[in-house]
Design a protein around this motif. Structure first.
Motif, PDB file in Angstrom:
ATOM      1  N   SER A 147       0.809  -1.221   0.000  1.00  0.00           N
ATOM      2  CA  SER A 147       0.000   0.000   0.000  1.00  0.00           C
ATOM      3  C   SER A 147       0.838   1.265   0.000  1.00  0.00           C
ATOM      4  CB  SER A 147      -0.926   0.012   1.222  1.00  0.00           C
ATOM      5  OG  SER A 147      -0.162   0.045   2.421  1.00  0.00           O
ATOM      6  N   VAL A 148       2.172   1.105   0.041  1.00  0.00           N
ATOM      7  CA  VAL A 148       3.066   2.262   0.054  1.00  0.00           C
ATOM      8  C   VAL A 148       3.524   2.539  -1.368  1.00  0.00           C
ATOM      9  CG1 VAL A 148       5.224   3.203   0.931  1.00  0.00           C
ATOM     10  CG2 VAL A 148       3.808   1.755   2.393  1.00  0.00           C
ATOM     11  N   SER A 149       3.492   3.802  -1.764  1.00  0.00           N
ATOM     12  CA  SER A 149       3.860   4.163  -3.128  1.00  0.00           C
ATOM     13  C   SER A 149       5.343   3.950  -3.364  1.00  0.00           C
ATOM     14  CB  SER A 149       3.488   5.624  -3.395  1.00  0.00           C
ATOM     15  OG  SER A 149       4.179   6.479  -2.502  1.00  0.00           O
ATOM     16  N   ASP A 150       5.706   3.802  -4.623  1.00  0.00           N
ATOM     17  CA  ASP A 150       7.103   3.591  -4.980  1.00  0.00           C
ATOM     18  C   ASP A 150       7.954   4.775  -4.531  1.00  0.00           C
ATOM     19  OD1 ASP A 150       6.385   1.230  -6.130  1.00  0.00           O
ATOM     20  OD2 ASP A 150       6.225   2.062  -8.170  1.00  0.00           O
ATOM     21  N   GLY A 151       9.146   4.456  -4.088  1.00  0.00           N
ATOM     22  CA  GLY A 151      10.068   5.502  -3.646  1.00  0.00           C
ATOM     23  C   GLY A 151       9.979   5.794  -2.166  1.00  0.00           C
ATOM     24  N   ASN A 152       8.977   5.274  -1.480  1.00  0.00           N
ATOM     25  CA  ASN A 152       8.838   5.482  -0.041  1.00  0.00           C
ATOM     26  C   ASN A 152       8.997   4.140   0.671  1.00  0.00           C
ATOM     27  OD1 ASN A 152       8.306   8.271  -0.203  1.00  0.00           O
ATOM     28  ND2 ASN A 152       6.161   7.863  -0.697  1.00  0.00           N
ATOM     29  N   ASP A 153      10.217   3.826   1.044  1.00  0.00           N
ATOM     30  CA  ASP A 153      10.475   2.570   1.738  1.00  0.00           C
ATOM     31  C   ASP A 153       9.818   2.600   3.106  1.00  0.00           C
ATOM     32  OD1 ASP A 153      11.945   1.612  -0.355  1.00  0.00           O
ATOM     33  OD2 ASP A 153      13.851   2.349   0.430  1.00  0.00           O
ATOM     34  N   LEU A 154       9.151   1.506   3.445  1.00  0.00           N
ATOM     35  CA  LEU A 154       8.494   1.405   4.742  1.00  0.00           C
ATOM     36  C   LEU A 154       9.504   0.893   5.760  1.00  0.00           C
ATOM     37  CD1 LEU A 154       5.651   1.805   5.972  1.00  0.00           C
ATOM     38  CD2 LEU A 154       5.301  -0.651   5.663  1.00  0.00           C
ATOM     39  N   PHE A 155       9.964   1.762   6.649  1.00  0.00           N
ATOM     40  CA  PHE A 155      10.939   1.441   7.696  1.00  0.00           C
ATOM     41  C   PHE A 155      12.270   0.942   7.125  1.00  0.00           C
ATOM     42  CE2 PHE A 155       6.829   0.896   9.937  1.00  0.00           C
ATOM     43  CZ  PHE A 155       6.995   1.913  10.867  1.00  0.00           C
ATOM     44  N   GLY A 156      12.639   1.379   5.937  1.00  0.00           N
ATOM     45  CA  GLY A 156      13.974   1.150   5.413  1.00  0.00           C
ATOM     46  C   GLY A 156      14.177  -0.205   4.768  1.00  0.00           C
ATOM     47  N   ASP A 157      15.427  -0.414   4.299  1.00  0.00           N
ATOM     48  CA  ASP A 157      15.762  -1.634   3.562  1.00  0.00           C
ATOM     49  C   ASP A 157      15.763  -2.872   4.451  1.00  0.00           C
ATOM     50  OD1 ASP A 157      16.086  -0.056   1.323  1.00  0.00           O
ATOM     51  OD2 ASP A 157      18.253   0.203   1.646  1.00  0.00           O
ATOM     52  N   GLY A 158      15.915  -2.705   5.759  1.00  0.00           N
ATOM     53  CA  GLY A 158      15.974  -3.865   6.647  1.00  0.00           C
ATOM     54  C   GLY A 158      14.627  -4.468   6.972  1.00  0.00           C
ATOM     55  N   ASN A 159      13.549  -3.896   6.457  1.00  0.00           N
ATOM     56  CA  ASN A 159      12.204  -4.412   6.717  1.00  0.00           C
ATOM     57  C   ASN A 159      11.934  -5.594   5.790  1.00  0.00           C
ATOM     58  OD1 ASN A 159       9.539  -4.855   7.325  1.00  0.00           O
ATOM     59  ND2 ASN A 159       8.799  -2.905   6.495  1.00  0.00           N
ATOM     60  N   ILE A 160      12.072  -6.802   6.332  1.00  0.00           N
ATOM     61  CA  ILE A 160      11.903  -8.031   5.545  1.00  0.00           C
ATOM     62  C   ILE A 160      10.511  -8.584   5.838  1.00  0.00           C
ATOM     63  CG2 ILE A 160      12.852 -10.315   5.058  1.00  0.00           C
ATOM     64  CD1 ILE A 160      15.515  -9.305   6.179  1.00  0.00           C
ATOM     65  N   ALA A 161       9.603  -8.391   4.908  1.00  0.00           N
ATOM     66  CA  ALA A 161       8.201  -8.754   5.128  1.00  0.00           C
ATOM     67  C   ALA A 161       8.022 -10.252   5.321  1.00  0.00           C
ATOM     68  CB  ALA A 161       7.351  -8.260   3.958  1.00  0.00           C
ATOM     69  N   SER A 162       8.865 -11.062   4.695  1.00  0.00           N
ATOM     70  CA  SER A 162       8.699 -12.514   4.801  1.00  0.00           C
ATOM     71  C   SER A 162       8.882 -13.011   6.229  1.00  0.00           C
ATOM     72  CB  SER A 162       9.691 -13.219   3.873  1.00  0.00           C
ATOM     73  OG  SER A 162      11.031 -12.901   4.238  1.00  0.00           O
ATOM     74  N   MET A 163       9.648 -12.287   7.045  1.00  0.00           N
ATOM     75  CA  MET A 163       9.841 -12.700   8.432  1.00  0.00           C
ATOM     76  C   MET A 163       8.536 -12.589   9.217  1.00  0.00           C
ATOM     77  SD  MET A 163      12.856 -13.745   8.502  1.00  0.00           S
ATOM     78  CE  MET A 163      12.760 -14.124  10.235  1.00  0.00           C
ATOM     79  N   VAL A 164       7.720 -11.603   8.883  1.00  0.00           N
ATOM     80  CA  VAL A 164       6.421 -11.465   9.542  1.00  0.00           C
ATOM     81  C   VAL A 164       5.454 -12.527   9.022  1.00  0.00           C
ATOM     82  CG1 VAL A 164       4.524  -9.884  10.047  1.00  0.00           C
ATOM     83  CG2 VAL A 164       6.843  -8.992   9.802  1.00  0.00           C
ATOM     84  N   ASP A 165       5.503 -12.764   7.723  1.00  0.00           N
ATOM     85  CA  ASP A 165       4.612 -13.769   7.135  1.00  0.00           C
ATOM     86  C   ASP A 165       4.853 -15.150   7.745  1.00  0.00           C
ATOM     87  OD1 ASP A 165       3.830 -11.676   5.561  1.00  0.00           O
ATOM     88  OD2 ASP A 165       4.975 -12.303   3.799  1.00  0.00           O
ATOM     89  N   ASP A 166       6.110 -15.478   8.013  1.00  0.00           N
ATOM     90  CA  ASP A 166       6.469 -16.825   8.477  1.00  0.00           C
ATOM     91  C   ASP A 166       6.718 -16.883   9.983  1.00  0.00           C
ATOM     92  OD1 ASP A 166       6.390 -17.468   5.790  1.00  0.00           O
ATOM     93  OD2 ASP A 166       8.555 -17.205   5.508  1.00  0.00           O
ATOM     94  N   PHE A 167       6.312 -15.853  10.719  1.00  0.00           N
ATOM     95  CA  PHE A 167       6.662 -15.793  12.140  1.00  0.00           C
ATOM     96  C   PHE A 167       6.127 -17.001  12.909  1.00  0.00           C
ATOM     97  CE2 PHE A 167       5.852 -14.538  16.553  1.00  0.00           C
ATOM     98  CZ  PHE A 167       7.109 -14.084  16.923  1.00  0.00           C
TER      99      PHE A 167
END
Length: 533
Positions: free
Chosen positions: A492-512
């Motif tokens: 839902s975040v537009s291109d160019g606006n990183d959500l909490f930076g490059d270290g935000n790995i969404a897969s870690m939340v998906d597989d928690f």
């Protein structure tokens, strides 16, 4: 005879004890006044002379004329007659007038001298004057008669005057007043060898001992502290959704940076860290800037030029600074991550405390208490004009005028350690893992287990949307966290606006739920958490 000098009781030096009391009833008799005097002064005598074998039943109460109050009959007002004065308007009548009187708690001389090991006295000075003088009557400066009253102001403080007024019982009394404090002066000559060495070393100033002022860079800054904001406030107030620079909440400050590479604290993958000192004006009530010249860690982002080859091909690490606009954006992003990490950890502790308070019995384990370091953004302002860049990919376009924004730093509280033997900076949980990064026999493992449990709470209570990761620092203070969020937020975040930076790995939340291994914190029934594995 009045003995003056220094008295030492159980290793404590003290002289006269003076206390005052107001609104004493003028109709009180001698026994009542004795009780008031003892209640006022006796606790202080026992405090100052703790351990000394006082025999308080032998203490005497005397007035300014050195008359022992114990010799007066009860039920007869002691000071009332002295408060009744002739009326100026009606000479045959009297009127009541408040006055000040002195009472003394007197310790018999035999008690002062009973133990040569507990009491030492300096008897160099003697005076033939009585130590206490009678108080003169207070006259009404306007010549007005005062209406009758039923209160009397008394004080146990002796008069500053030294009139020689004694009662009849003086000649037979064996008591003396507590001696006044007399400071001792000791003069010592310098040791010749020490003086010789100091003169030899201090008489010349070579380059090695010269102040290293050239290594220091002083900046006038505007400091924006990163607050610890409750999660509920962030959710209900749109302007609090992210950390921003608000000049109304900033402070004008002085920052000193220790620049040389030899003084550098360290260099990470994206930032250098230098020691420095911060002074806010005015001082902050807490956190960074709460004292002058406070130690801080000053972080500055960098990047490796594309022409830089691998370390195997070059022994020198080449780094470059970002353009000012890019520096500001990167440090604001990092500050925002810390802002949310502080809030989520604060929310976690509130949830833990709530569950423990509501439980029928407490858990068998202790809850570790850690926090993220205090930090803030420092905007520096130039003292002179210079050329600058607009962005990383643009050529110089404008001049920076004196007094305008010229540099940006991230200031952090130095990481503290819990003991001299435990000075290791520790990575407790990596942002690519949901388990402790330490083995069970390594220092800090117990805290790593607890931090994994905090991730479980954050994941469960945010309904699987976010939790804090990349826990690192010491067992007292954490730094450089990372916020991990569900991929539904990233989309839902537009291109160019990183959500909490490059270290935000969404897969870690998906597989928690698959990767997290619940520990004894997670399994305690009072926390009400679902056990995943």
């Amino acid at each position: 005879m009045h003995r003056t000098g220094l008295v030492q009781v159980s290793g404590i030096n003290f002289g006269n004890i003076c206390e005052g009391k107001k609104d004493i009833d003028a109709h009180l008799d001698a026994p009542s006044l004795i009780a008031i005097a003892f209640d006022t002064v006796l606790p202080k005598i026992l405090t100052f002379g703790r351990g000394f074998p006082w025999r308080t039943q032998e203490f005497l109460i005397r007035d300014a004329a050195w008359v022992d109050l114990a010799g007066h009959l009860p039920t007869i007002p002691y000071f009332l007659a002295q408060c009744l004065v002739q009326s100026r308007r009606a000479p045959k009548t009297t009127t009541f007038k408040t006055k000040k009187f002195s009472l003394m708690v007197v310790v018999p001389a035999v008690q002062w001298n009973q133990d040569p090991h507990a009491v030492s006295t300096d008897l160099d000075d003697y005076e033939d004057l009585d130590p206490f003088a009678a108080q003169q009557e207070d006259e009404d400066p306007f010549g007005n008669d005062l209406e009758p009253a039923h209160s009397l102001s008394t004080a146990t403080r002796p008069s500053a005057k030294r009139a020689h007024i004694r009662g009849k019982s003086d000649s037979t009394s064996s008591t003396v007043s507590p001696p006044r404090k007399k400071p001792a002066h000791v003069f010592c000559l310098p040791d010749r060898d020490d003086l010789k060495e100091a003169l030899k070393n201090g008489g010349s100033m070579d380059a090695a001992r010269a102040p290293k002022v050239y290594d220091l860079c002083n900046e006038d800054i505007q400091f924006h502290q990163i607050p610890v904001r409750p999660l509920a406030d962030i959710l209900k107030t749109p302007q609090h959704h992210s950390f921003g620079l608000d000049i109304s909440n900033s402070s004008i400050s002085q920052l000193t940076i220790n620049v040389p590479l030899c003084s550098m604290i360290g260099i990470g993958a994206f930032k250098t860290a230098h020691p420095g000192w911060l002074t806010l004006s005015p001082l902050s009530s807490s956190g960074l800037g709460s004292c002058t010249q406070q130690d801080v860690v000053i972080k500055w982002p960098f990047y490796r030029p594309s022409s830089h080859t691998a370390a195997a091909e070059s022994s020198t690490l080449k780094i470059a600074c970002y353009a000012l606009a890019d520096e500001l954006q990167k440090l604001l992003n990092e500050s925002n991550v810390l802002y949310w990490a502080k809030s989520l950890l604060n929310f976690t502790y509130k949830y833990i405390d709530h569950c423990i308070d509501a439980a029928s019995s407490p858990p068998s384990f202790q809850i570790p208490r850690v926090r993220f370091m205090d930090a803030g953004i420092a905007l520096a302002f130039s003292h002179h004009s210079s050329n600058t860049q607009g962005t990383s990919n643009q050529a110089p376009t404008a001049d920076v005028k004196a007094g305008t924004f010229s540099a940006v730093y991230l200031l952090e509280e130095p990481v503290t350690f819990d003991g001299p033997g435990n000075q290791t900076f520790t990575k407790f949980i990596h942002n690519k893992d949901c388990e402790p990064s330490l083995d069970d026999d390594e220092y800090g493992y117990d805290l790593a287990v607890f931090l994994a449990f905090t991730q479980h709470i954050q994941y469960a209570k945010t309904d699987g949307l976010a939790f804090v990761s990349d826990y690192q620092g010491s067992t007292e203070l954490l730094t450089d966290p990372q916020i991990l969020t569900h991929r539904c937020l990233s989309s839902s975040v537009s291109d160019g606006n990183d959500l909490f930076g490059d270290g935000n790995i969404a897969s870690m939340v998906d597989d928690f739920e698959m990767k997290h291994v619940c520990n004894y914190y997670c399994k305690w029934p009072g926390f009400g958490l679902e056990v995943y594995a």
